[in-house]
Enzyme design. Structure first.
Site, short mmCIF file in Angstrom:
data_model
loop_
_atom_site.label_atom_id
_atom_site.label_comp_id
_atom_site.label_asym_id
_atom_site.label_seq_id
_atom_site.Cartn_x
_atom_site.Cartn_y
_atom_site.Cartn_z
N ASN A 1 0.67 -1.04 -0.11
CA ASN A 1 -0.06 0.09 -0.16
C ASN A 1 0.80 1.39 -0.10
O ASN A 1 1.62 1.58 0.87
CB ASN A 1 -0.92 0.03 1.24
CG ASN A 1 -1.61 1.05 1.46
OD1 ASN A 1 -1.78 2.02 0.35
ND2 ASN A 1 -2.38 1.40 2.55
N TRP A 2 0.98 1.75 -1.18
CA TRP A 2 1.81 2.98 -1.14
C TRP A 2 1.22 4.13 -0.55
O TRP A 2 2.20 5.38 -0.33
CB TRP A 2 2.02 3.51 -2.77
CG TRP A 2 2.87 2.47 -3.64
CD1 TRP A 2 3.23 1.29 -3.26
CD2 TRP A 2 3.21 2.62 -4.87
NE1 TRP A 2 3.93 0.54 -4.23
CE2 TRP A 2 3.84 1.52 -5.50
CE3 TRP A 2 3.04 3.72 -5.84
CZ2 TRP A 2 4.36 1.20 -6.71
CZ3 TRP A 2 3.67 3.60 -7.18
CH2 TRP A 2 4.31 2.38 -7.28
N LYS A 3 0.27 4.18 -0.11
CA LYS A 3 -0.91 5.51 0.64
C LYS A 3 -0.46 6.70 -0.38
O LYS A 3 -0.29 6.74 -1.65
CB LYS A 3 -0.12 5.63 1.88
CG LYS A 3 -0.14 4.39 2.80
CD LYS A 3 -0.06 4.50 3.97
CE LYS A 3 -0.04 3.14 4.94
NZ LYS A 3 0.00 3.21 6.47
N HIS B 1 -9.53 1.14 5.01
CA HIS B 1 -8.36 1.36 5.83
C HIS B 1 -8.25 2.16 6.93
O HIS B 1 -9.31 2.88 6.91
CB HIS B 1 -7.29 1.82 4.94
CG HIS B 1 -5.81 1.60 5.45
ND1 HIS B 1 -5.45 2.72 6.43
CD2 HIS B 1 -4.73 0.96 5.05
CE1 HIS B 1 -4.00 2.31 6.64
NE2 HIS B 1 -3.74 1.28 6.04
N GLU C 1 -6.83 4.57 8.14
CA GLU C 1 -6.57 6.04 7.58
C GLU C 1 -7.84 6.47 7.08
O GLU C 1 -8.10 7.89 7.24
CB GLU C 1 -5.50 6.39 6.87
CG GLU C 1 -4.13 6.09 7.72
CD GLU C 1 -3.07 5.26 6.95
OE1 GLU C 1 -2.97 5.38 5.70
OE2 GLU C 1 -2.03 4.93 7.53
N GLU D 1 -5.01 -4.83 10.67
CA GLU D 1 -3.92 -4.05 10.85
C GLU D 1 -4.03 -3.16 12.18
O GLU D 1 -4.84 -2.08 12.12
CB GLU D 1 -3.89 -2.87 9.66
CG GLU D 1 -3.76 -3.53 8.21
CD GLU D 1 -3.10 -2.32 7.50
OE1 GLU D 1 -2.08 -2.54 6.79
OE2 GLU D 1 -3.72 -1.47 7.39
N GLY E 1 2.89 2.19 10.84
CA GLY E 1 3.84 3.14 10.56
C GLY E 1 4.59 3.83 11.97
O GLY E 1 5.14 4.65 12.01
N SER F 1 3.78 -2.12 10.31
CA SER F 1 5.15 -2.13 10.43
C SER F 1 6.06 -3.56 10.00
O SER F 1 6.61 -4.19 10.53
CB SER F 1 5.61 -1.86 11.67
OG SER F 1 5.31 -0.49 12.18
N GLY G 1 3.13 -1.38 4.29
CA GLY G 1 3.20 0.37 3.86
C GLY G 1 4.37 0.69 3.56
O GLY G 1 5.02 0.55 2.46
N GLY G 2 4.99 1.38 4.53
CA GLY G 2 6.38 1.96 4.54
C GLY G 2 7.52 1.12 3.68
O GLY G 2 8.13 1.66 2.70
P1 13P Z 1 3.11 0.33 7.57
O1 13P Z 1 3.65 -0.76 6.98
O2 13P Z 1 3.93 1.78 7.16
O3 13P Z 1 3.23 0.22 9.01
O4 13P Z 1 1.77 0.57 7.09
C1 13P Z 1 0.80 -0.52 7.20
C2 13P Z 1 -0.45 -0.15 6.40
O5 13P Z 1 -1.06 0.48 7.02
C3 13P Z 1 -0.71 -0.85 5.07
O6 13P Z 1 -1.82 -0.62 4.73
#
Ligand code: 13P
Length: 258
Positions: A10-12, A102, A104, A174, A180, A220, A241-242
């Site tokens: 997930n590149w966000k 998600h 967010e 998650e 993050g 993470s 994510g990251g």
């Molecule tokens: P991180 O891997 O950066 O913690 O993000 C997880 C995430 O929200 C994937 O959708």
């Protein structure tokens, strides 16, 4: 029951088109040496504006090792919904999966369980796969509300879906406090929650759906954590994510899931 693992990135809200194209190309070249049949299902979810470039890079390569996802959609087909993008439009742009619910989106854009359910239905009716996210806050965890909260998110998300539809779907657990933050949820605990989610799916749908649905862990995830996560009985992959923003770490995570 052997479920095919899924590693989704997930590149966000990151990457301009050229950067996105470069990342897709680097991920594909990193995966090139692997036998396609041995790889997990590899999915990337770029920002909307990178979908065209990403789809073009994927189809030009034609290697079929990486699939495309969107990070959100709207459940109506078309019309006066300024700023929204429909499932059909995302399918047209090359997406086969769509992330919904998600944390967010729930936190900053008021996405509710009811909207997640409507989106899941729209995605499945168009023949795409929803990646349904759920997870608890730190306060909920500390108040021992994790299981109750997640079971309710899942029951609401899957409302009125057929067993066949649930079987095709993907859930991502998650924990919000792990997103993050660099603080990965302990693999055994993540597996416990994921088994509880599978029991909830069995209750809300049936045993076939519970056996088939892939349930991922997210929060993470790093190259150093993936092996232990994948060694658990119920964790079928990761939503990253990251670490999906760099080809090297994303490819290492894919390798760790083989
Ligand atoms: P991180 O891997 O950066 O913690 O993000 C997880 C995430 O929200 C994937 O959708």
């Amino acid at each position: 029951m052997k479920r095919r693992p899924v590693i989704a990135g997930n590149w966000k809200m990151n990457k301009l088109q050229d950067e996105g194209k470069e990342l897709v190309n680097n991920v594909m070249s990193g995966l090139k040496e692997y036998d396609k049949d041995k790889l997990p299902e590899v999915v990337i979810a770029p920002v909307f504006t990178c979908l065209y470039a990403a789809n073009k890079a994927l189809t030009d390569c034609g290697c079929g090792r990486v699939k495309l996802a969107a990070q959100n959609c709207y459940y109506e087909k078309s019309g006066a919904y300024t700023g929204e993008v429909s499932v059909e439009m995302l399918k047209d742009a090359g997406c086969e999966y769509i992330i919904i619910g998600h944390s967010e989106r729930r936190q900053y854009f008021a996405e509710t369980d009811e909207m997640v359910n409507k989106k899941a239905k729209a995605i499945l009716s168009a023949g795409l796969i929803p990646i349904i996210c759920c997870g608890e806050t730190l306060e909920q965890r500390e108040a021992n509300e994790t299981d109750r909260h997640i079971a309710s998110q899942i029951k609401n998300a899957l409302k009125d879906l057929t067993s066949e539809e649930v079987s095709k779907s993907i859930i991502a657990y998650e924990p919000i406090w792990a997103i993050g933050t660099g603080k990965t949820c302990d693999a055994v605990e993540a597996n416990r929650v994921i088994s509880m989610i599978r029991d909830t799916v069995r209750e809300a749908s049936d045993a076939t759906a519970a056996d088939n649905i892939r349930i991922l862990y997210g929060g993470s995830v790093k190259p150093e954590t993936i092996k232990e996560q994948m060694a658990q009985s119920d964790i079928d992959g990761a939503l990253v994510g990251g670490a999906s923003l760099k080809a090297e770490s994303f490819v290492q995570i894919v390798e760790g899931a083989m």
